[in-house]
Scaffold this motif. Structure first.
Motif, PDB file in Angstrom:
ATOM      1  N   ASP A   1      -4.820  18.440 -11.975  1.00 12.35           N
ATOM      2  CA  ASP A   1      -4.131  17.629 -13.527  1.00 12.35           C
ATOM      3  C   ASP A   1      -2.377  17.901 -13.226  1.00 12.35           C
ATOM      4  O   ASP A   1      -1.979  18.261 -14.409  1.00 12.35           O
ATOM      5  N   ARG A   2      -2.190  17.481 -12.088  1.00 14.36           N
ATOM      6  CA  ARG A   2      -0.491  18.106 -11.912  1.00 14.36           C
ATOM      7  C   ARG A   2      -0.535  17.138 -11.454  1.00 14.36           C
ATOM      8  O   ARG A   2       1.588  16.921 -11.346  1.00 14.36           O
ATOM      9  N   LEU A   3      -0.318  16.193 -11.010  1.00 11.56           N
ATOM     10  CA  LEU A   3       0.279  14.746  -9.979  1.00 11.56           C
ATOM     11  C   LEU A   3       0.246  13.622 -11.578  1.00 11.56           C
ATOM     12  O   LEU A   3      -1.042  13.298 -11.442  1.00 11.56           O
ATOM     13  N   LYS A   4       1.193  12.387 -10.741  1.00  7.75           N
ATOM     14  CA  LYS A   4       1.110  12.052 -11.737  1.00  7.75           C
ATOM     15  C   LYS A   4       1.851  10.534 -10.574  1.00  7.75           C
ATOM     16  O   LYS A   4       3.470  11.115 -10.165  1.00  7.75           O
TER      17      LYS A   4
ATOM     18  N   ILE B   1      -3.813  13.296   1.992  1.00  4.67           N
ATOM     19  CA  ILE B   1      -4.147  12.333   0.583  1.00  4.67           C
ATOM     20  C   ILE B   1      -4.123  12.891  -0.229  1.00  4.67           C
ATOM     21  O   ILE B   1      -5.065  13.511  -0.657  1.00  4.67           O
ATOM     22  N   ILE B   2      -2.827  12.798  -1.194  1.00  3.65           N
ATOM     23  CA  ILE B   2      -2.946  13.651  -2.199  1.00  3.65           C
ATOM     24  C   ILE B   2      -2.702  12.346  -3.130  1.00  3.65           C
ATOM     25  O   ILE B   2      -3.464  12.592  -4.773  1.00  3.65           O
ATOM     26  N   ALA B   3      -2.566  10.813  -2.559  1.00  5.76           N
ATOM     27  CA  ALA B   3      -2.230   9.418  -4.068  1.00  5.76           C
ATOM     28  C   ALA B   3      -2.023   8.907  -3.254  1.00  5.76           C
ATOM     29  O   ALA B   3      -1.593   8.136  -1.844  1.00  5.76           O
ATOM     30  N   ARG B   4      -2.141   7.524  -4.359  1.00  2.00           N
ATOM     31  CA  ARG B   4      -2.113   6.180  -3.089  1.00  2.00           C
ATOM     32  C   ARG B   4      -2.243   4.898  -4.354  1.00  2.00           C
ATOM     33  O   ARG B   4      -2.740   5.724  -5.746  1.00  2.00           O
ATOM     34  N   MET B   5      -2.051   4.145  -4.135  1.00  5.87           N
ATOM     35  CA  MET B   5      -1.741   2.445  -4.886  1.00  5.87           C
ATOM     36  C   MET B   5      -2.208   1.395  -3.544  1.00  5.87           C
ATOM     37  O   MET B   5      -1.368   1.564  -2.814  1.00  5.87           O
TER      38      MET B   5
ATOM     39  N   ASN C   1       0.393  -1.170  -0.057  1.00  5.97           N
ATOM     40  CA  ASN C   1       0.250   0.144  -0.160  1.00  5.97           C
ATOM     41  C   ASN C   1       0.961   1.011   0.083  1.00  5.97           C
ATOM     42  O   ASN C   1       1.517   1.919   0.774  1.00  5.97           O
ATOM     43  N   ILE C   2       0.633   2.119  -0.858  1.00  7.41           N
ATOM     44  CA  ILE C   2       1.153   3.362  -1.251  1.00  7.41           C
ATOM     45  C   ILE C   2       0.691   4.943  -1.071  1.00  7.41           C
ATOM     46  O   ILE C   2      -0.966   4.351  -1.153  1.00  7.41           O
TER      47      ILE C   2
ATOM     48  N   ASP D   1      -5.770  -3.521  -6.310  1.00  6.51           N
ATOM     49  CA  ASP D   1      -5.464  -3.833  -7.820  1.00  6.51           C
ATOM     50  C   ASP D   1      -4.571  -3.411  -8.149  1.00  6.51           C
ATOM     51  O   ASP D   1      -4.516  -3.006  -9.847  1.00  6.51           O
ATOM     52  N   GLY D   2      -3.300  -2.540  -7.703  1.00  2.00           N
ATOM     53  CA  GLY D   2      -2.572  -2.055  -8.040  1.00  2.00           C
ATOM     54  C   GLY D   2      -2.491  -0.751  -9.052  1.00  2.00           C
ATOM     55  O   GLY D   2      -0.875  -0.088  -9.735  1.00  2.00           O
ATOM     56  N   ASN D   3      -3.672  -0.248  -9.014  1.00  3.48           N
ATOM     57  CA  ASN D   3      -3.729   1.112  -9.930  1.00  3.48           C
ATOM     58  C   ASN D   3      -3.677   1.947  -9.140  1.00  3.48           C
ATOM     59  O   ASN D   3      -4.411   2.107  -7.492  1.00  3.48           O
ATOM     60  N   PRO D   4      -2.541   3.228  -9.460  1.00  6.10           N
ATOM     61  CA  PRO D   4      -2.217   4.155  -9.331  1.00  6.10           C
ATOM     62  C   PRO D   4      -3.674   5.528  -9.017  1.00  6.10           C
ATOM     63  O   PRO D   4      -4.454   5.806 -10.216  1.00  6.10           O
ATOM     64  N   SER D   5      -4.006   5.486  -7.600  1.00  4.06           N
ATOM     65  CA  SER D   5      -4.861   7.163  -7.992  1.00  4.06           C
ATOM     66  C   SER D   5      -4.300   8.499  -7.195  1.00  4.06           C
ATOM     67  O   SER D   5      -3.292   8.038  -6.141  1.00  4.06           O
TER      68      SER D   5
END
Length: 276
Positions: free
Chosen positions: A81-84, A58-62, A49-50, A66-70
């Motif tokens: 539209d600034r985070l990856k 919280i601004i991002a997690r995986m 878990n990331i 499912d292993g998919n980033p959000s």
């Protein structure tokens, strides 16, 4: 005494048994830059878990499911539209960073060897349009694209690219301690000079054919910074102004000669003209 022993034992349990690590990295960038905060993990272990946080939100997690980033917009949608989030390493990229993004970022990787890492990000204001610094130069000028970075070390990798194809024009070879210039692009022959301490790029005798967008990427062990510069070059150089000055001087000389001649011709009549 017993209380101190108990607390010390708890700290050992948290840090030793669960393998939690924590360290903080200071990151200083300019407004409009893109910065990647590294997790120092080359490949995220399975079932991990990331969670990335900005201050306490919280601004991002995986998720391990499912292993998919959000990614999320954050407080006041300042990250829209600034985070990856990199699926393989868990590193977080913030594009076109602004002063409202100043703060503490933390990543919590929960797996067999838990890892907690924090970043204190400082953003300095500078004029840019959509993250691109605007520069206007004259034909024949010498221009320096300044990164405004002062903590570059010999282990960091620097690369400048040019144009929409991101053609590499100069980069550092960290392993061999060299600077490699693109010898195949004649537009930049004997025009470029890289400062390995700052990453600044000097372009001598700039011409319209080398006008365009320049990108620099500086890869450090803990984070990476990307900057962009849009350079426009006007066809007018310093020569026209010089010619103009010479023309004005010629007119003044002609007027001086004219009135001096009149002064000589009218000397017998008692008429004199003084030119100051």
């Amino acid at each position: 005494m017993m209380n101190n022993t108990f607390i010390f034992g708890v700290l050992l349990l948290v840090n030793g048994v669960f393998g939690v690590e924590a360290d903080e990295v200071s990151v200083s960038v300019m407004e409009g830059d893109s910065v990647t905060l590294h997790t120092d993990v080359t490949e995220i272990p399975k079932d991990s878990n990331i969670i990335w946080k900005f201050n306490d939100e919280i601004i991002a997690r995986m998720n391990e499911a499912d292993g998919n980033p959000s990614t999320y917009d954050g407080p006041g949608a300042i990250f829209k539209d600034r985070l990856k989030l990199d699926k393989q390493t868990g590193s977080l990229t913030i594009t076109n960073i602004r002063t409202e993004h100043i703060g503490r970022y933390s990543v919590d990787i929960k797996s067999t060897d838990a890892k907690l890492k924090t970043f204190q990000v400082t953003v300095h204001g500078v004029f840019s349009v959509d993250g691109v610094k605007q520069m206007s130069e004259r034909n024949g000028d010498t221009v320096t694209l300044q990164t405004r970075i002062t903590d570059i070390t010999g282990d960091d990798v620097i690369e400048w690219t040019f144009g929409p194809q991101n053609t590499s024009v100069v980069k550092t070879d960290r392993e061999n301690g060299r600077i490699i210039y693109n010898e195949h692009d004649v537009r930049f022959t004997n025009r470029l000079q890289l400062d390995i301490k700052t990453g600044n790029l000097k372009i001598s005798n700039i011409k319209t054919e080398v006008a365009g967008v320049y990108h620099i990427k500086i890869i450090k062990s803990t984070y990476a910074v990307q900057k962009s510069f849009s350079v426009t070059v006007s066809a007018q150089s310093g020569a026209p102004s010089g010619i103009c000055g010479a023309g004005v001087g010629l007119v003044v000389w002609a007027v001086t000669v004219f009135f001096a001649a009149r002064s000589i011709s009218n000397e017998g009549k008692g008429v004199s003209v003084n030119i100051k």
